[in-house]
Design an enzyme around this catalytic site. Structure first.
Site, mmCIF file in Angstrom:
data_model
loop_
_atom_site.group_PDB
_atom_site.id
_atom_site.type_symbol
_atom_site.label_atom_id
_atom_site.label_comp_id
_atom_site.label_asym_id
_atom_site.label_seq_id
_atom_site.Cartn_x
_atom_site.Cartn_y
_atom_site.Cartn_z
ATOM 1 N N CYS A 20 -4.121 -0.828 9.721
ATOM 2 C CA CYS A 20 -5.054 -1.676 10.474
ATOM 3 C C CYS A 20 -6.180 -0.771 10.976
ATOM 4 C CB CYS A 20 -4.347 -2.350 11.643
ATOM 5 S SG CYS A 20 -5.490 -3.117 12.801
ATOM 6 N N CYS A 68 -6.405 -0.407 14.800
ATOM 7 C CA CYS A 68 -5.323 0.443 15.322
ATOM 8 C C CYS A 68 -5.666 1.903 15.066
ATOM 9 C CB CYS A 68 -3.987 0.103 14.662
ATOM 10 S SG CYS A 68 -3.204 -1.388 15.324
ATOM 11 N N ASP A 110 -20.106 -1.964 16.649
ATOM 12 C CA ASP A 110 -19.785 -2.562 15.351
ATOM 13 C C ASP A 110 -20.506 -1.769 14.256
ATOM 14 O OD1 ASP A 110 -18.783 -5.674 14.415
ATOM 15 O OD2 ASP A 110 -19.957 -4.488 13.002
ATOM 16 N N ASN A 151 -13.780 -14.596 16.736
ATOM 17 C CA ASN A 151 -13.570 -15.290 15.469
ATOM 18 C C ASN A 151 -12.064 -15.417 15.275
ATOM 19 O OD1 ASN A 151 -16.318 -15.439 14.842
ATOM 20 N ND2 ASN A 151 -16.318 -13.411 13.935
ATOM 21 N N GLY A 189 -14.209 -17.011 10.431
ATOM 22 C CA GLY A 189 -15.024 -15.807 10.202
ATOM 23 C C GLY A 189 -14.336 -14.497 10.540
ATOM 24 N N HIS A 215 -7.054 -7.928 13.742
ATOM 25 C CA HIS A 215 -6.651 -7.289 15.005
ATOM 26 C C HIS A 215 -7.608 -7.875 16.040
ATOM 27 C CE1 HIS A 215 -5.421 -3.406 17.303
ATOM 28 N NE2 HIS A 215 -6.164 -4.152 18.130
ATOM 29 N N HIS A 228 -10.188 -9.049 18.607
ATOM 30 C CA HIS A 228 -11.375 -8.354 19.133
ATOM 31 C C HIS A 228 -12.363 -9.388 19.649
ATOM 32 C CE1 HIS A 228 -11.859 -9.013 14.783
ATOM 33 N NE2 HIS A 228 -13.131 -9.244 15.045
ATOM 34 N N HIS A 260 -16.376 -9.931 20.246
ATOM 35 C CA HIS A 260 -17.717 -9.445 19.928
ATOM 36 C C HIS A 260 -18.618 -9.608 21.149
ATOM 37 C CE1 HIS A 260 -17.344 -9.445 15.395
ATOM 38 N NE2 HIS A 260 -16.382 -10.306 15.672
HETATM 39 P P1 5GP Z 1 -14.561 -10.298 12.483
HETATM 40 O O1 5GP Z 1 -15.383 -10.879 11.370
HETATM 41 O O2 5GP Z 1 -13.166 -9.920 12.008
HETATM 42 O O3 5GP Z 1 -14.549 -11.107 13.722
HETATM 43 O O4 5GP Z 1 -15.310 -8.971 12.882
HETATM 44 C C1 5GP Z 1 -14.941 -7.700 12.464
HETATM 45 C C2 5GP Z 1 -16.083 -6.786 12.782
HETATM 46 O O5 5GP Z 1 -15.612 -5.457 12.648
HETATM 47 C C3 5GP Z 1 -17.264 -6.941 11.834
HETATM 48 O O6 5GP Z 1 -18.444 -7.269 12.579
HETATM 49 C C4 5GP Z 1 -17.376 -5.584 11.150
HETATM 50 O O7 5GP Z 1 -18.709 -5.161 10.942
HETATM 51 C C5 5GP Z 1 -16.623 -4.667 12.099
HETATM 52 N N1 5GP Z 1 -15.937 -3.567 11.455
HETATM 53 C C6 5GP Z 1 -15.152 -3.621 10.346
HETATM 54 N N2 5GP Z 1 -14.672 -2.416 10.032
HETATM 55 C C7 5GP Z 1 -15.161 -1.562 10.970
HETATM 56 C C8 5GP Z 1 -15.020 -0.156 11.168
HETATM 57 O O8 5GP Z 1 -14.353 0.558 10.435
HETATM 58 N N3 5GP Z 1 -15.662 0.384 12.241
HETATM 59 C C9 5GP Z 1 -16.420 -0.379 13.084
HETATM 60 N N4 5GP Z 1 -17.006 0.248 14.096
HETATM 61 N N5 5GP Z 1 -16.573 -1.698 12.927
HETATM 62 C C10 5GP Z 1 -15.954 -2.295 11.873
HETATM 63 ZN ZN ZN Z 2 -4.253 -3.284 14.615
#
Ligand code: 5GP
Ligand code: ZN
Length: 111
Positions: free
Chosen positions: A4, A7, A30, A87, A93, A98, A100, A102
């Site tokens: 993950c 993680c 991000d 999301n 989306g 994991h 989070h 935004h």
């Molecule tokens: P989700 O679409 O799952 O709500 O948002 C995941 C967010 O995590 C996305 O905006 C994506 O750009 C960001 N993200 C994905 N992988 C990484 C990473 O390795 N490092 C960072 N800093 N952000 C990430």
């Molecule tokens: Zn995780």
């Protein structure tokens, strides 16, 4: 959880631009920002999404939202305004499984 990405960031096994951290949460930029300012508030404990939340996680969610307010102040978008987004699931989306939150903001004012 193994494999993950969030993680791994929480355990410092992967790099990220961390702006805040405590025992429960880590906050970082991000990697592909969807706004001029875009941070992710991530619990260190692996919870897949809002759908997996339990009553016992109430405090954690409260801390995430209060941390969002703190971060907004720190990066200068508290007064201009910002969006907080969870999301949930692929249809909502969510790409990283994991939990989070935004924090998005910093758009220029349109007069
Ligand atoms: P989700 O679409 O799952 O709500 O948002 C995941 C967010 O995590 C996305 O905006 C994506 O750009 C960001 N993200 C994905 N992988 C990484 C990473 O390795 N490092 C960072 N800093 N952000 C990430
Ligand atoms: Zn995780």
């Amino acid at each position: 959880m193994k494999d993950c990405i969030f993680c791994k960031i929480a355990k410092k096994e992967e790099k990220a631009e961390i702006i805040h951290e405590n025992d429960n949460l880590i906050v970082f930029k991000d990697i592909k920002p969807k706004a001029p300012i875009h941070y992710l508030i991530v619990p260190k404990k692996h919870i897949k999404s809002i759908n997996e939340l339990k009553e016992e996680n109430k405090g954690l969610i409260g801390e995430m939202v209060l941390t969002a307010k703190k971060i907004a102040g720190k990066v200068g978008i508290k007064d201009s305004g910002y969006k907080l987004i969870f999301n949930v699931g692929r249809g909502g989306g969510q790409i990283v499984d994991h939990l989070h939150l935004h924090v998005l903001g910093g758009w220029k004012k349109s007069s």
